[in-house]
Write a protein that holds these residues in place. Structure first.
Motif, PDB file in Angstrom:
ATOM      1  N   GLU A 189       1.107  -1.021   0.448  1.00 23.52           N
ATOM      2  CA  GLU A 189       0.225   0.204   0.114  1.00 23.52           C
ATOM      3  C   GLU A 189       0.865   0.979  -0.417  1.00 23.52           C
ATOM      4  O   GLU A 189       0.508   2.484  -0.934  1.00 23.52           O
ATOM      5  CB  GLU A 189      -0.825   0.200   1.080  1.00 23.52           C
ATOM      6  N   LEU A 190       1.992   1.326   0.606  1.00 23.73           N
ATOM      7  CA  LEU A 190       3.047   2.714   1.015  1.00 23.73           C
ATOM      8  C   LEU A 190       3.227   2.395  -0.170  1.00 23.73           C
ATOM      9  O   LEU A 190       4.085   3.171  -0.804  1.00 23.73           O
ATOM     10  CB  LEU A 190       3.946   2.672   2.262  1.00 23.73           C
ATOM     11  N   THR A 191       3.577   1.238  -1.274  1.00 26.77           N
ATOM     12  CA  THR A 191       4.856   2.001  -2.988  1.00 26.77           C
ATOM     13  C   THR A 191       4.126   2.091  -3.105  1.00 26.77           C
ATOM     14  O   THR A 191       4.446   2.874  -4.058  1.00 26.77           O
ATOM     15  CB  THR A 191       5.318   0.018  -2.388  1.00 26.77           C
ATOM     16  N   GLN A 192       2.919   2.228  -3.461  1.00 30.05           N
ATOM     17  CA  GLN A 192       1.911   1.815  -4.095  1.00 30.05           C
ATOM     18  C   GLN A 192       1.737   4.023  -4.022  1.00 30.05           C
ATOM     19  O   GLN A 192       1.332   4.895  -5.264  1.00 30.05           O
ATOM     20  CB  GLN A 192       0.358   1.860  -4.093  1.00 30.05           C
ATOM     21  N   GLN A 193       1.661   4.350  -2.890  1.00 31.37           N
ATOM     22  CA  GLN A 193       1.141   5.707  -2.851  1.00 31.37           C
ATOM     23  C   GLN A 193       2.626   6.495  -2.982  1.00 31.37           C
ATOM     24  O   GLN A 193       2.377   7.716  -3.070  1.00 31.37           O
ATOM     25  CB  GLN A 193       0.333   5.710  -0.529  1.00 31.37           C
ATOM     26  N   ALA A 194       3.572   5.495  -2.584  1.00 32.53           N
ATOM     27  CA  ALA A 194       4.718   6.868  -2.317  1.00 32.53           C
ATOM     28  C   ALA A 194       5.450   7.102  -3.511  1.00 32.53           C
ATOM     29  O   ALA A 194       5.043   6.723  -4.993  1.00 32.53           O
ATOM     30  CB  ALA A 194       5.845   6.314  -1.637  1.00 32.53           C
ATOM     31  N   THR A 195       6.164   8.230  -3.683  1.00 35.34           N
ATOM     32  CA  THR A 195       7.455   8.894  -5.073  1.00 35.34           C
ATOM     33  C   THR A 195       8.633   7.800  -4.377  1.00 35.34           C
ATOM     34  O   THR A 195       9.187   8.734  -3.833  1.00 35.34           O
ATOM     35  CB  THR A 195       7.004  10.009  -5.263  1.00 35.34           C
ATOM     36  N   ILE A 196       8.718   7.010  -5.686  1.00 34.30           N
ATOM     37  CA  ILE A 196      10.212   6.057  -5.448  1.00 34.30           C
ATOM     38  C   ILE A 196      11.082   6.588  -6.155  1.00 34.30           C
ATOM     39  O   ILE A 196      10.687   6.275  -7.364  1.00 34.30           O
ATOM     40  CB  ILE A 196      10.095   4.941  -4.156  1.00 34.30           C
ATOM     41  N   GLU A 197      12.178   7.109  -6.062  1.00 30.89           N
ATOM     42  CA  GLU A 197      13.141   7.240  -7.652  1.00 30.89           C
ATOM     43  C   GLU A 197      14.945   6.452  -6.994  1.00 30.89           C
ATOM     44  O   GLU A 197      14.616   6.364  -6.227  1.00 30.89           O
ATOM     45  CB  GLU A 197      13.484   8.620  -7.480  1.00 30.89           C
ATOM     46  N   ARG A 198      14.863   6.149  -8.091  1.00 29.80           N
ATOM     47  CA  ARG A 198      16.663   5.275  -8.519  1.00 29.80           C
ATOM     48  C   ARG A 198      17.456   5.600  -9.127  1.00 29.80           C
ATOM     49  O   ARG A 198      17.264   4.746  -9.927  1.00 29.80           O
ATOM     50  CB  ARG A 198      16.263   3.761  -7.915  1.00 29.80           C
ATOM     51  N   PRO A 199      17.755   6.603  -9.223  1.00 35.04           N
ATOM     52  CA  PRO A 199      18.690   7.517 -10.016  1.00 35.04           C
ATOM     53  C   PRO A 199      19.949   6.419  -9.971  1.00 35.04           C
ATOM     54  O   PRO A 199      20.936   5.466  -9.532  1.00 35.04           O
ATOM     55  CB  PRO A 199      19.539   8.416  -9.429  1.00 35.04           C
ATOM     56  N   ALA A 200      20.241   6.328 -11.207  1.00 31.34           N
ATOM     57  CA  ALA A 200      21.481   5.028 -11.520  1.00 31.34           C
ATOM     58  C   ALA A 200      22.560   5.595 -10.877  1.00 31.34           C
ATOM     59  O   ALA A 200      22.511   7.006 -11.966  1.00 31.34           O
ATOM     60  CB  ALA A 200      21.154   4.616 -13.201  1.00 31.34           C
ATOM     61  N   LEU A 201      23.676   4.746 -10.912  1.00 34.89           N
ATOM     62  CA  LEU A 201      25.114   5.415 -10.688  1.00 34.89           C
ATOM     63  C   LEU A 201      25.614   5.481 -12.019  1.00 34.89           C
ATOM     64  O   LEU A 201      25.951   4.142 -12.602  1.00 34.89           O
ATOM     65  CB  LEU A 201      25.360   3.972  -9.659  1.00 34.89           C
ATOM     66  N   GLU A 202      26.062   6.702 -12.417  1.00 36.04           N
ATOM     67  CA  GLU A 202      27.339   6.793 -13.188  1.00 36.04           C
ATOM     68  C   GLU A 202      28.339   6.135 -13.288  1.00 36.04           C
ATOM     69  O   GLU A 202      29.052   7.098 -12.179  1.00 36.04           O
ATOM     70  CB  GLU A 202      27.203   8.457 -13.545  1.00 36.04           C
ATOM     71  N   GLY A 203      28.351   5.371 -13.792  1.00 31.59           N
ATOM     72  CA  GLY A 203      30.207   4.893 -14.160  1.00 31.59           C
ATOM     73  C   GLY A 203      30.972   3.991 -13.042  1.00 31.59           C
ATOM     74  O   GLY A 203      31.828   3.633 -12.885  1.00 31.59           O
ATOM     75  N   VAL A 204      29.930   3.233 -12.185  1.00 30.57           N
ATOM     76  CA  VAL A 204      29.889   3.013 -11.371  1.00 30.57           C
ATOM     77  C   VAL A 204      29.049   1.753 -11.004  1.00 30.57           C
ATOM     78  O   VAL A 204      28.184   1.279 -11.696  1.00 30.57           O
ATOM     79  CB  VAL A 204      30.806   3.350  -9.642  1.00 30.57           C
ATOM     80  N   GLY A 205      29.854   0.077 -10.739  1.00 34.87           N
ATOM     81  CA  GLY A 205      28.811  -1.090 -10.536  1.00 34.87           C
ATOM     82  C   GLY A 205      28.021  -0.933  -8.971  1.00 34.87           C
ATOM     83  O   GLY A 205      28.903  -0.675  -7.807  1.00 34.87           O
ATOM     84  N   PRO A 206      27.786  -2.453  -8.638  1.00 39.08           N
ATOM     85  CA  PRO A 206      26.935  -1.848  -7.002  1.00 39.08           C
ATOM     86  C   PRO A 206      28.293  -2.760  -6.033  1.00 39.08           C
ATOM     87  O   PRO A 206      27.920  -2.188  -4.574  1.00 39.08           O
ATOM     88  CB  PRO A 206      26.365  -3.622  -7.162  1.00 39.08           C
ATOM     89  N   GLU A 207      29.732  -2.803  -6.537  1.00 43.91           N
ATOM     90  CA  GLU A 207      30.790  -3.160  -5.708  1.00 43.91           C
ATOM     91  C   GLU A 207      31.010  -1.987  -5.142  1.00 43.91           C
ATOM     92  O   GLU A 207      31.804  -1.622  -4.767  1.00 43.91           O
ATOM     93  CB  GLU A 207      32.127  -3.843  -6.544  1.00 43.91           C
ATOM     94  N   VAL A 208      30.521  -0.899  -5.857  1.00 47.79           N
ATOM     95  CA  VAL A 208      30.959   0.492  -5.081  1.00 47.79           C
ATOM     96  C   VAL A 208      30.683   0.844  -3.133  1.00 47.79           C
ATOM     97  O   VAL A 208      31.355   1.714  -2.735  1.00 47.79           O
ATOM     98  CB  VAL A 208      30.466   1.618  -5.774  1.00 47.79           C
ATOM     99  N   MET A 209      29.610  -0.440  -3.301  1.00 45.50           N
ATOM    100  CA  MET A 209      29.146  -0.289  -1.783  1.00 45.50           C
ATOM    101  C   MET A 209      30.199  -0.572  -0.501  1.00 45.50           C
ATOM    102  O   MET A 209      30.478  -0.967  -0.233  1.00 45.50           O
ATOM    103  CB  MET A 209      28.104  -1.100  -1.677  1.00 45.50           C
TER     104      MET A 209
END
Length: 282
Positions: free
Chosen positions: A254-274
């Motif tokens: 329900e909250l997901t449907q109501q929310a505005t959720i943005e996930r900007p892409a990481l430029e020039g890096v992969g998930p290993e940056v974490m």
């Protein structure tokens, strides 16, 4: 002294004055139980710490646990006072922890509202009201090496010999000394050839010789029944957990449907940056 609960055991002695709870007033969460260079430690801090401890610590005597928790809080204050502020890494960890605790509060509220006795009973009724049960069988067998041996024993049984006595005398299986009794079992618990023979029998009858990977069997069906629906008390925790999980997931959806959720892409890096913790040390 429990390991891992305290550290620097004598450091606080010169810097803290523990305050006994006043006998004439009822303490509350704001009651001060210690001061460290003027910073107050309250009964609420002690209670919050105790509630989060692993189960093994909860078994300690109250006076022992109270003293150890207070000592730990005093030591944390002494060390914490050496810092003016959190570094970037710990500040972000605090943000994450705060977010997590707020989420936990929401989950607790959902649980309190949805996981009720009435809801659990309704879930039980829906799942088991028309429960029909599965077939269970109580059988005995005599196991021998050859078909000829099995046929000879079957002939004795047809002439009125006692099945249990012949099992004790003739059977090579581990159930032989118990008269061949296998107790109660359901479908899928025996090899297919044996199960098929049992299913085909009438109560009180004995099969013809049946071959399996273990040898040759004569099978007697002693009794047959349907499994019963479990008592509510037996499945209560499981039902409560299902209700809880479904309610939480419904709220998240329900909250997901109501929310505005943005996930900007990481430029020039992969998930290993974490794993680049040095980004928080710059």
């Amino acid at each position: 002294m429990p390991k891992g609960l305290t550290f620097l055991p004598s450091l606080a002695l010169a810097a803290v004055m523990a305050l006994p709870l006043a006998a004439e007033t009822k303490p509350d969460a704001s009651t001060v139980v210690a001061r460290v260079n003027g910073d107050e430690i309250t009964l609420g801090h002690v209670i919050a710490t105790a509630s989060a401890l692993p189960a093994q610590y909860q078994q300690l005597e109250d006076d022992v646990l109270y003293d150890f928790i207070l000592e730990q809080l005093v030591q944390q204050h002494l060390l914490g006072q050496q810092q003016d502020a959190l570094n970037p890494l710990n500040a972000l960890r605090l943000e994450n922890e705060t977010r997590s605790l707020r989420a936990v509060q929401t989950v607790e509220a959902i649980t309190a509202a949805e996981v009720t006795d009435e809801a659990i009973q309704a879930a039980y009724d829906a799942q088991f009201a028309e429960f029909e049960g599965e077939d269970e069988f109580n059988a005995s067998h005599i196991l021998v090496e050859s078909e000829d041996e099995a046929k000879a024993i079957k002939a004795q049984l047809d002439e009125g010999a006692d099945f249990a006595e012949l099992a004790k005398e003739k059977s090579t299986g581990p159930s032989g000394p118990n008269g061949g009794s296998l107790g109660w079992f359901g479908k899928g618990q025996m090899v297919p050839e044996f199960e098929n023979a049992v299913v085909a029998l009438e109560k009180g009858s004995v099969s013809e010789p049946v071959q399996t990977q273990f040898g040759w069997h004569l099978v007697a069906l002693n009794d047959k029944r349907k499994t019963q629906a479990p008592e509510l008390a037996v499945v209560r925790d499981e039902l409560a957990q299902t209700i809880r999980q479904d309610a939480i997931q419904a709220k998240v959806d329900e909250l997901t449907q109501q929310a505005t959720i943005e996930r900007p892409a990481l430029e020039g890096v992969g998930p290993e940056v974490m794993r680049q913790i040095e980004l928080l040390q710059e």
